[in-house]
Design a protein around this motif. Sequence first.
Motif, PDB file in Angstrom:
ATOM      1  N   GLU A 180       1.173  -1.211   0.078  1.00  8.75           N
ATOM      2  CA  GLU A 180       0.293   0.102   0.467  1.00  8.75           C
ATOM      3  C   GLU A 180       0.587   1.501  -0.475  1.00  8.75           C
ATOM      4  OE1 GLU A 180      -2.732  -0.738   2.686  1.00  8.75           O
ATOM      5  OE2 GLU A 180      -3.586   2.190   2.512  1.00  8.75           O
ATOM      6  N   ASN A 181       1.806   1.067   1.011  1.00  8.19           N
ATOM      7  CA  ASN A 181       2.863   2.403   0.834  1.00  8.19           C
ATOM      8  C   ASN A 181       3.270   2.841  -0.378  1.00  8.19           C
ATOM      9  OD1 ASN A 181       1.432   3.673   3.129  1.00  8.19           O
ATOM     10  ND2 ASN A 181       2.513   2.636   4.098  1.00  8.19           N
ATOM     11  N   ILE A 241       5.073   5.028  -5.251  1.00  5.37           N
ATOM     12  CA  ILE A 241       4.721   5.132  -6.438  1.00  5.37           C
ATOM     13  C   ILE A 241       4.110   6.605  -7.246  1.00  5.37           C
ATOM     14  CG2 ILE A 241       4.534   4.032  -9.013  1.00  5.37           C
ATOM     15  CD1 ILE A 241       5.045   1.854  -6.681  1.00  5.37           C
ATOM     16  N   LYS A 242       2.995   6.861  -7.122  1.00  5.45           N
ATOM     17  CA  LYS A 242       1.894   8.205  -7.440  1.00  5.45           C
ATOM     18  C   LYS A 242       2.929   9.441  -7.458  1.00  5.45           C
ATOM     19  CE  LYS A 242      -2.607   6.033  -6.424  1.00  5.45           C
ATOM     20  NZ  LYS A 242      -3.406   5.450  -5.401  1.00  5.45           N
ATOM     21  N   ILE A 287      11.143   5.647  -9.892  1.00  9.94           N
ATOM     22  CA  ILE A 287      11.602   4.824  -9.264  1.00  9.94           C
ATOM     23  C   ILE A 287      12.582   4.275  -9.706  1.00  9.94           C
ATOM     24  CG2 ILE A 287      10.089   2.809  -8.242  1.00  9.94           C
ATOM     25  CD1 ILE A 287       9.756   5.524  -7.262  1.00  9.94           C
ATOM     26  N   VAL A 288      13.429   3.587  -8.104  1.00  9.53           N
ATOM     27  CA  VAL A 288      14.547   2.953  -8.329  1.00  9.53           C
ATOM     28  C   VAL A 288      14.395   1.632  -7.040  1.00  9.53           C
ATOM     29  CG1 VAL A 288      16.949   3.601 -10.038  1.00  9.53           C
ATOM     30  CG2 VAL A 288      16.134   4.512  -7.698  1.00  9.53           C
ATOM     31  N   ILE A 289      14.931   0.844  -7.340  1.00 12.21           N
ATOM     32  CA  ILE A 289      15.022  -0.023  -5.792  1.00 12.21           C
ATOM     33  C   ILE A 289      15.871  -0.746  -5.889  1.00 12.21           C
ATOM     34  CG2 ILE A 289      14.032  -3.118  -5.341  1.00 12.21           C
ATOM     35  CD1 ILE A 289      12.173  -2.123  -8.092  1.00 12.21           C
ATOM     36  N   ILE A 290      16.506   0.012  -4.578  1.00 12.88           N
ATOM     37  CA  ILE A 290      17.741  -0.452  -4.110  1.00 12.88           C
ATOM     38  C   ILE A 290      17.572  -1.136  -2.897  1.00 12.88           C
ATOM     39  CG2 ILE A 290      19.578   0.335  -2.447  1.00 12.88           C
ATOM     40  CD1 ILE A 290      19.137   3.226  -3.717  1.00 12.88           C
ATOM     41  N   CYS A 350      13.000   3.573  -4.337  1.00  9.53           N
ATOM     42  CA  CYS A 350      13.592   5.210  -3.733  1.00  9.53           C
ATOM     43  C   CYS A 350      13.570   5.138  -4.895  1.00  9.53           C
ATOM     44  CB  CYS A 350      15.380   4.720  -3.426  1.00  9.53           C
ATOM     45  SG  CYS A 350      15.590   3.670  -1.827  1.00  9.53           S
ATOM     46  N   THR A 351      13.698   7.128  -4.439  1.00  7.94           N
ATOM     47  CA  THR A 351      13.594   7.609  -5.715  1.00  7.94           C
ATOM     48  C   THR A 351      14.558   8.750  -5.604  1.00  7.94           C
ATOM     49  OG1 THR A 351      12.301   8.792  -7.230  1.00  7.94           O
ATOM     50  CG2 THR A 351      12.015   8.856  -5.068  1.00  7.94           C
TER      51      THR A 351
END
Lengths: 404, 404
Positions: B339-340, B345-346, B351-354, B359-360
């Motif tokens: 949910e979060n 993302i909205k 967006i990057v995934i670490i 993350c962004t």
Amino acid sequence: MIYDREKILKQIKPSKEEIEKGFRLYKKIREFIRKKFNLEAELQGSFIKGTSLKGDKDLDIFVFFPLDVSKEILKKMGLEIGKKVFEEFKGEYEIKYAEHPYVNGKIENHDLDIVPCYKIDKIEDMKSSVDRTPLHTKFVKRMTEFQKDDARILKKFMKLINVYGSEFKVMGFSGYLCELLILYYGSFENVLKNASEWKLNQKIIFEKMEKEFSDPLIIIDPVDPARNAASCVSLQKFSEFIYYSRKFLKDKKFDRIKIEYRKSEGTELIVLNFKTDLMEDLLFPQLRKTRDFIKDYLEKNGFRIYRSKIFNSGILFEFEVFKLPKMKIHEGPFIYDGENCENFIKKHKNIVIIGDRICTEIERKFKTAEECIDFLIEDREGFGKDLKKARCFITKEGIKEVYD
Amino acid sequence: MIYDREKILKQIKPSKEEIEKGFRLYKKIREFIRKKFNLEAELQGSFIKGTSLKGDKDLDIFVFFPLDVSKEILKKMGLEIGKKVFEEFKGEYEIKYAEHPYVNGKIENHDLDIVPCYKIDKIEDMKSSVDRTPLHTKFVKRMTEFQKDDARILKKFMKLINVYGSEFKVMGFSGYLCELLILYYGSFENVLKNASEWKLNQKIIFEKMEKEFSDPLIIIDPVDPARNAASCVSLQKFSEFIYYSRKFLKDKKFDRIKIEYRKSEGTELIVLNFKTDLMEDLLFPQLRKTRDFIKDYLEKNGFRIYRSKIFNSGILFEFEVFKLPKMKIHEGPFIYDGENCENFIKKHKNIVIIGDRICTEIERKFKTAEECIDFLIEDREGFGKDLKKARCFITKEGIKEVYD
């Protein structure tokens, strides 16, 4: 492109002719081995499992030895048979090394492995991990035709989002894992639906589990319940798969994810390039080890890394803090420790007292991160074994294709 | 200059005439108060204790009230008497504020305080901390003449090494503490010998202790065993005294320590100057509070402080990391928190995934420490109360005289 099962399958499923061609070649080789060496041989891998993708020309032919043959004989005979196969069918070959050496080469445009193994029925008899592969093949064959196609789709999806491949370069999902996921959750879309709700240390157990694991993803191998078939899946790839599963469920897009690397504004880049002819499975763990070592060292010296990346031939560091002032505070002993204070004072001019420690200002060893990296390249203590000797040069340009 | 007791005393001990002049003035005032108000008055402080330094023109005259007089009457009468004294002797005066208001001013080149207090014999009767002062004076008078001179020398030494003064600007040793140290250890040189071996939470107890303390230095007030007379000594000044005691014991030099501030090479300076007419004891705690607040905020925003200093009219920050790249990594929720993740993302593109967090990259609010400080000066939340309204301007030049 919006997901359409039939359309995707048309694109990714090998044609009948393609499959028949592969099978014909496999059967000829099997016959040759049977006649010449009186040994059974069997095709393994996605081709025989019916989960291969179009253009996939890998044929893994396993040659079975009885359990009472010694390992030495098996190794020697295995290489002998492999070489003879390539001579007979006029292919080029080389010796490769996994748990034991095997012959790899090209025949009729197919990429062939001739792998000797023991024929086992129960996992307890396993002598080397290749012996397990035929059991995997057997287990996976229970998939329906629909599921086999869905396994193809899942593999393709994982390739598009860059999480496919259990090798050290990717540290993602193997073909066997894709098949297990399809068998467990039933279909491609169900795999994604479930993956979108995975938690850390997600467990998937087919029948039983004989050991505890702490990997991000735990998929107990149904043919070897003491093994986590997903142990090679890194936290990063595990998370990316969850992320892109959710994304797919929302937008149904079946597209290639770009992972181009772009430098951020105002940062500084340093790229270490290594010249090696190491196999990727040997190279990438060494690159990671070296990266971690250099990163630690840089941070201990006050530099701050924004990102660091591994790529095919080296390591990239992007810096948030690249340059530092000439001097730094050097902390000495607590003021109460008279003897050590005296030694410290003898060694250093310009004593300053900060709180209850005596300190001094000393010149920094490295004023830029580049000086620091140059120093580390000098003796390469802490670098990966083969990278210690490899030719190495620094560039300051970005790279396109990066991993982890 | 190499330490020579007699030579030092010649320099720092007030002349007979100087002392007699002060006493004559004190006696005249005492007589005036006795005749006019029928109240006892008594000189307090280093003058009467025989521990004053040459040029020390402070006369603290305490006017005693009986315990049955109310606090209101005492306050009112105290001010009244003070004013009348200055009128009678043609001095200029002003009202100052400690625990209660008192009159301060100049008569015959002396700096006079007229302080009303209750006459008490036992500490249990104390109504306000000034009531304790006459007991201190009485206690300290037991020093021998030699010790009184050594107390002068100790004060001078502490002044030279910048640890003298219990006010908030210095947070060092008071005159009373110097006298207690001489009484406890016997002589100036013995004080330094012992101080050179002090440990953290060093305890000095005269007869008894009625409470536990955790300050760096604990000197139980002999006239009030529930009080740490050294509570105002900061860890910094405590440590500096230990350090310079050792230094003195080695080189016997009795010299002024320079504490000039010099910027280090390659760092950046920002100096906040405040225009206030606050008393130092109000100003310095607010400067420290403000400094700590700004420091925290700067560090949270990625800047790195090399040194920060408090001075008479402001705060200095010297930066190791002053400028940062445009973007920074902004950490979002863990990937498992669907949910979060969706909300994140909205809100964010790119967006990057670490690891297992999404993350962004976002633009940094402050690219330089100066922008950050400018922002904080705008509303000054977290600044000391009076510094919120004070005129404030930034300079980039170093300052000479710094504290802490």
